[in-house]
Design an enzyme around this catalytic site. Sequence first.
Site, PDB file in Angstrom:
ATOM      1  N   TRP A 125      48.778 -25.973   6.118  1.00 28.63           N
ATOM      2  CA  TRP A 125      47.698 -25.336   6.884  1.00 28.63           C
ATOM      3  C   TRP A 125      46.749 -24.531   6.001  1.00 28.63           C
ATOM      4  O   TRP A 125      45.794 -23.944   6.493  1.00 28.63           O
ATOM      5  CB  TRP A 125      48.292 -24.446   7.997  1.00 28.63           C
ATOM      6  CG  TRP A 125      48.854 -25.235   9.136  1.00 28.63           C
ATOM      7  CD1 TRP A 125      48.872 -26.594   9.269  1.00 28.63           C
ATOM      8  CD2 TRP A 125      49.480 -24.721  10.335  1.00 28.63           C
ATOM      9  NE1 TRP A 125      49.462 -26.961  10.459  1.00 28.63           N
ATOM     10  CE2 TRP A 125      49.846 -25.830  11.116  1.00 28.63           C
ATOM     11  CE3 TRP A 125      49.773 -23.428  10.794  1.00 28.63           C
ATOM     12  CZ2 TRP A 125      50.486 -25.680  12.368  1.00 28.63           C
ATOM     13  CZ3 TRP A 125      50.404 -23.286  12.024  1.00 28.63           C
ATOM     14  CH2 TRP A 125      50.753 -24.400  12.802  1.00 28.63           C
ATOM     15  N   LYS A 126      47.053 -24.456   4.694  1.00 33.24           N
ATOM     16  CA  LYS A 126      46.175 -23.734   3.757  1.00 33.24           C
ATOM     17  C   LYS A 126      45.784 -22.377   4.346  1.00 33.24           C
ATOM     18  O   LYS A 126      46.584 -21.763   5.041  1.00 33.24           O
ATOM     19  CB  LYS A 126      44.968 -24.617   3.407  1.00 33.24           C
ATOM     20  CG  LYS A 126      45.406 -26.007   2.891  1.00 33.24           C
ATOM     21  CD  LYS A 126      44.304 -26.818   2.285  1.00 33.24           C
ATOM     22  CE  LYS A 126      44.870 -28.145   1.785  1.00 33.24           C
ATOM     23  NZ  LYS A 126      43.881 -28.996   1.150  1.00 33.24           N
TER      24      LYS A 126
ATOM     25  N   HIS B 145      50.372 -26.752  -5.764  1.00 34.14           N
ATOM     26  CA  HIS B 145      49.259 -27.458  -5.125  1.00 34.14           C
ATOM     27  C   HIS B 145      48.037 -27.416  -6.039  1.00 34.14           C
ATOM     28  O   HIS B 145      47.810 -26.430  -6.737  1.00 34.14           O
ATOM     29  CB  HIS B 145      48.946 -26.803  -3.772  1.00 34.14           C
ATOM     30  CG  HIS B 145      48.006 -27.626  -2.952  1.00 34.14           C
ATOM     31  ND1 HIS B 145      46.649 -27.587  -3.146  1.00 34.14           N
ATOM     32  CD2 HIS B 145      48.237 -28.536  -1.970  1.00 34.14           C
ATOM     33  CE1 HIS B 145      46.081 -28.450  -2.307  1.00 34.14           C
ATOM     34  NE2 HIS B 145      47.019 -29.031  -1.585  1.00 34.14           N
TER      35      HIS B 145
ATOM     36  N   GLU C 195      45.049 -26.847  -5.484  1.00 32.92           N
ATOM     37  CA  GLU C 195      44.169 -25.683  -5.273  1.00 32.92           C
ATOM     38  C   GLU C 195      44.719 -24.467  -6.006  1.00 32.92           C
ATOM     39  O   GLU C 195      43.973 -23.650  -6.533  1.00 32.92           O
ATOM     40  CB  GLU C 195      44.016 -25.419  -3.760  1.00 32.92           C
ATOM     41  CG  GLU C 195      43.101 -26.467  -3.133  1.00 32.92           C
ATOM     42  CD  GLU C 195      43.411 -26.813  -1.686  1.00 32.92           C
ATOM     43  OE1 GLU C 195      44.107 -26.036  -1.006  1.00 32.92           O
ATOM     44  OE2 GLU C 195      42.950 -27.883  -1.237  1.00 32.92           O
TER      45      GLU C 195
ATOM     46  N   GLY D  28      46.514 -32.026   4.985  1.00 35.61           N
ATOM     47  CA  GLY D  28      45.783 -30.767   5.082  1.00 35.61           C
ATOM     48  C   GLY D  28      45.010 -30.703   6.387  1.00 35.61           C
ATOM     49  O   GLY D  28      45.570 -30.428   7.451  1.00 35.61           O
ATOM     50  N   GLY D  29      43.714 -31.006   6.310  1.00 34.43           N
ATOM     51  CA  GLY D  29      42.809 -30.857   7.458  1.00 34.43           C
ATOM     52  C   GLY D  29      43.351 -31.437   8.762  1.00 34.43           C
ATOM     53  O   GLY D  29      43.273 -30.791   9.818  1.00 34.43           O
TER      54      GLY D  29
END
Length: 251
Positions: free
Chosen positions: A12-13, A97, A99, A236-237
Amino acid sequence: MRTRRPLIAGNWKMFKTCAEAVEAASRLVDLSSDANHTDIMIAPTFTSLALVSEKIAGSNVGLGAQNLFWESQGAFTGEISAQMLVSAGCRYVIIGHSERRQLFGETDESVNKKINAAIQSELIPVMCIGETESQRDADKTFSVLDKQVQMGLEGFSSGDLGSLVIAYEPVWAIGTGKTATSNQAQEVHRFLRSLIEKKFDKNLAESIRILYGGSVKPGNVAELMSMPDIDGALVGGASLDPEVFSKIIHF
Ligand code: 13P
């Protein structure tokens, strides 16, 4: 026939407040109650973990965190240990990750220490690796992945890594709508499995789950999951909306 149990994981970042996370988790529990063919994991932000853990208790949705720090406690302002994640109800933790590597200076060395901390606390580490677009264009995909695996898993025995999950997430496919084709992903997953066999042994190579991540959607998940070496997805999204994520879970 599938020999490895699939894992569909949602990252869900940095999305969702506590209330939004609890609501989404609760809906997901309802939508996935019939999904016995796969393991399911969601990784909300740290602040929502304990609340989401209560919501999903007894369901087939497992809880994951998006990061950890390798020390068990101490003067490390802003960091969270493996034991703290366990105490919040986590079974999984995402490590390395892209990111975190690109925006927060994470290295293969820190990934290695974090995997060790996860294993010591009996958390299932989900180690993320992947090449950038320029690395792929320069034909460096396999050498980049080789280094990430060699260094990330340095010092472990195959017995240590029984629960390890690898997530192959080509950086150029994350959040871009560009997915690796199923053949591109399969080629890399096959390579990673052979790398694990060379570095450790055939047993681990055969049993380790390798997920694909990068613009996984309800429309492309079945094709990806039909590949022999793709054992699941790190999403993710498309994991943020429980209705959409449920479609991916029911690939
Ligand atoms: P997207 O599914 O949004 O491309 O993100 C993939 C990812 O980074 C999961 O960890």
